[in-house]
Design a protein around this motif. Structure first.
Motif, PDB file in Angstrom:
ATOM      1  N   PRO A  99       0.799  -1.234   0.000  1.00 19.57           N
ATOM      2  CA  PRO A  99       0.000   0.000   0.000  1.00 19.57           C
ATOM      3  C   PRO A  99       0.830   1.283   0.000  1.00 19.57           C
ATOM      4  O   PRO A  99       0.370   2.306  -0.509  1.00 19.57           O
ATOM      5  N   ASP A 100       2.039   1.240   0.553  1.00 16.15           N
ATOM      6  CA  ASP A 100       2.847   2.465   0.609  1.00 16.15           C
ATOM      7  C   ASP A 100       3.786   2.601  -0.587  1.00 16.15           C
ATOM      8  O   ASP A 100       4.631   3.494  -0.616  1.00 16.15           O
ATOM      9  N   GLU A 101       3.661   1.733  -1.587  1.00 15.30           N
ATOM     10  CA  GLU A 101       4.505   1.805  -2.780  1.00 15.30           C
ATOM     11  C   GLU A 101       3.715   1.986  -4.063  1.00 15.30           C
ATOM     12  O   GLU A 101       4.285   2.327  -5.098  1.00 15.30           O
ATOM     13  N   LEU A 102       2.417   1.758  -4.003  1.00 18.15           N
ATOM     14  CA  LEU A 102       1.605   1.777  -5.222  1.00 18.15           C
ATOM     15  C   LEU A 102       1.140   3.206  -5.510  1.00 18.15           C
ATOM     16  O   LEU A 102       0.040   3.614  -5.151  1.00 18.15           O
ATOM     17  N   THR A 103       2.007   3.963  -6.195  1.00 15.19           N
ATOM     18  CA  THR A 103       1.711   5.357  -6.504  1.00 15.19           C
ATOM     19  C   THR A 103       0.704   5.461  -7.651  1.00 15.19           C
ATOM     20  O   THR A 103       0.429   4.486  -8.355  1.00 15.19           O
ATOM     21  N   HIS A 104       0.196   6.668  -7.844  1.00 12.93           N
ATOM     22  CA  HIS A 104      -0.748   6.916  -8.932  1.00 12.93           C
ATOM     23  C   HIS A 104      -0.125   6.588 -10.285  1.00 12.93           C
ATOM     24  O   HIS A 104      -0.770   5.964 -11.142  1.00 12.93           O
ATOM     25  N   ASP A 105       1.143   6.971 -10.473  1.00 16.52           N
ATOM     26  CA  ASP A 105       1.821   6.706 -11.747  1.00 16.52           C
ATOM     27  C   ASP A 105       2.000   5.210 -11.996  1.00 16.52           C
ATOM     28  O   ASP A 105       1.867   4.741 -13.133  1.00 16.52           O
TER      29      ASP A 105
END
Length: 381
Positions: A99-105
């Motif tokens: 969850p803390d790595e899945l950015t919008h990009d």
């Protein structure tokens, strides 16, 4: 013929205290070379046996953490998958994510290249327990990632939960379940902690420094899980998996149905043409093998009929629908009762299995002691 493809991304920015999968810290690793090597392994494998891949239904990116890759690295990986694998018939294309790595990009990249299912490693909504696990995300990371994913267009989202964790109480587990249900997701996987060798938890346990809930508490947590999932419209379709209708994980069902799949990447396992295999684990040795034009195999094993029968039973019994008697006959040319009648009769007496006209399946009671039931279907050599 392969129904699915698994691709292993072994990189992690943080190593969890319970994890025994093939993984390495991301920093200073040959990430770019590794991605190119996976591409070459896919090319070599498909070229060797192209007919085995014409009808693949699923692709699964696992780890490690696929979303530890940068946007550019993730893009290159997806390009190679599309270059070397026939993706036209793929109906489920999944990626694990933190969850803390899945950015919008990164979400945009995944969506662009056909990923249509996300599996988030949440484990708990209790911050203190997350710290014990070595997890780095917060609940806010989970909530914001889910909002972002839905805005990008993902509607098939699963989260992993864990119970029987160090210091975890019934009340903490209930709170995690309450928050999970409030998210109104179509799929959940929930696993009890198994302390594996070569993990931080294993070392702590050997030193007497790992305080785990007792068997009774763990059983209570599992009972809560099953009842409350059902109450929220999520059908249990495997010992540890729950889904709304139509959202069952096709890829995982391939494993439980004892069908064939390819595994790519360091330490990955596969099952093709009746042969189970495992790849070399260390990254540099894996890359060296590929660069030398060799398949990066650590070992191979031709599955005997006896082994296939055993696997059919103990994998199939994980499914709530159990092992189909008709399918068993079609696959092995004999009824399962011919091999296991005494075992089945005893397990029925103990109320651990249900023996219906169509299938053999675990009873509700049997789900709590699945491994003990599975052992009954190992044939004498």
């Amino acid at each position: 013929m392969a129904r699915g493809v698994y691709i292993h991304i072994p990189f992690c920015h943080q190593i969890c205290n319970y994890c025994d999968f093939n993984k390495v810290f991301f920093k200073n690793q040959p990430v770019g070379e590794y991605i190119e090597a996976i591409g070459q392994e896919m090319r070599m494998t498909v070229e060797k046996n192209p007919t085995a891949f014409v009808n693949i239904e699923t692709i699964f990116l696992g780890g490690g953490t696929p979303t530890s890759l940068s946007v550019e690295q993730l893009t290159r990986l997806m390009e190679l998958i599309h270059l070397y694998l026939p993706v036209n018939n793929v109906t489920e294309f999944s990626s694990e994510a933190n969850p803390d790595e899945l950015t919008h990009d990164k979400l945009l990249v995944l969506k662009k290249y056909g990923i249509n299912r996300l599996s988030l490693g949440v484990q708990s909504f209790d911050q203190e327990i997350l710290k014990k696990l070595g997890r780095t995300h917060s609940n806010d990371h989970v909530f914001s990632t889910l909002r972002d994913a839905k805005e990008v267009g993902f509607d098939n989202i699963s989260i992993d939960l864990m119970y029987g964790l160090p210091g975890q109480t019934i009340e903490q587990w209930q709170e995690t379940l309450d928050i999970a249900f409030s998210l109104e997701l179509p799929h959940f996987s929930a696993y009890s902690l198994i302390v594996e060798p070569k993990t931080i938890f294993y070392n702590l346990m050997n030193k007497g420094k790992l305080s785990l809930p007792g068997e009774d508490s763990e059983a209570k947590m599992y009972d809560m899980l099953m009842h409350q999932m059902e109450a929220h419209g999520l059908k249990q379709y495997e010992i540890s998996n729950f889904a709304k209708p139509g959202f069952e994980s096709t890829h995982n069902c391939i494993y439980w149905e004892n069908d064939e799949y390819a595994g790519f990447g360091a330490g990955a396992s596969g099952y093709l043409d009746g042969v189970r295999y495992q790849n070399i684990g260390p990254l540099k040795k894996y890359i060296e093998a590929i660069e030398n034009g060799d398949f990066p195999l650590l070992n191979t094993h031709v599955v005997t009929k006896q082994e296939s029968i055993e696997e059919e039973m103990f994998l199939g019994l994980r499914k709530i629908d159990g092992v189909s008697k008709q399918h068993f006959i079609e696959k092995f040319d004999l009824p399962m009762e011919q091999l296991f009648s005494n075992h089945i009769e005893e397990l029925v007496k103990e109320a651990l299995v249900e023996n219906t006209e169509d299938a053999l399946k675990l009873s509700y009671k049997g789900r709590f002691v699945g491994n003990e039931v599975f052992q009954q279907f190992l044939l004498d050599s």
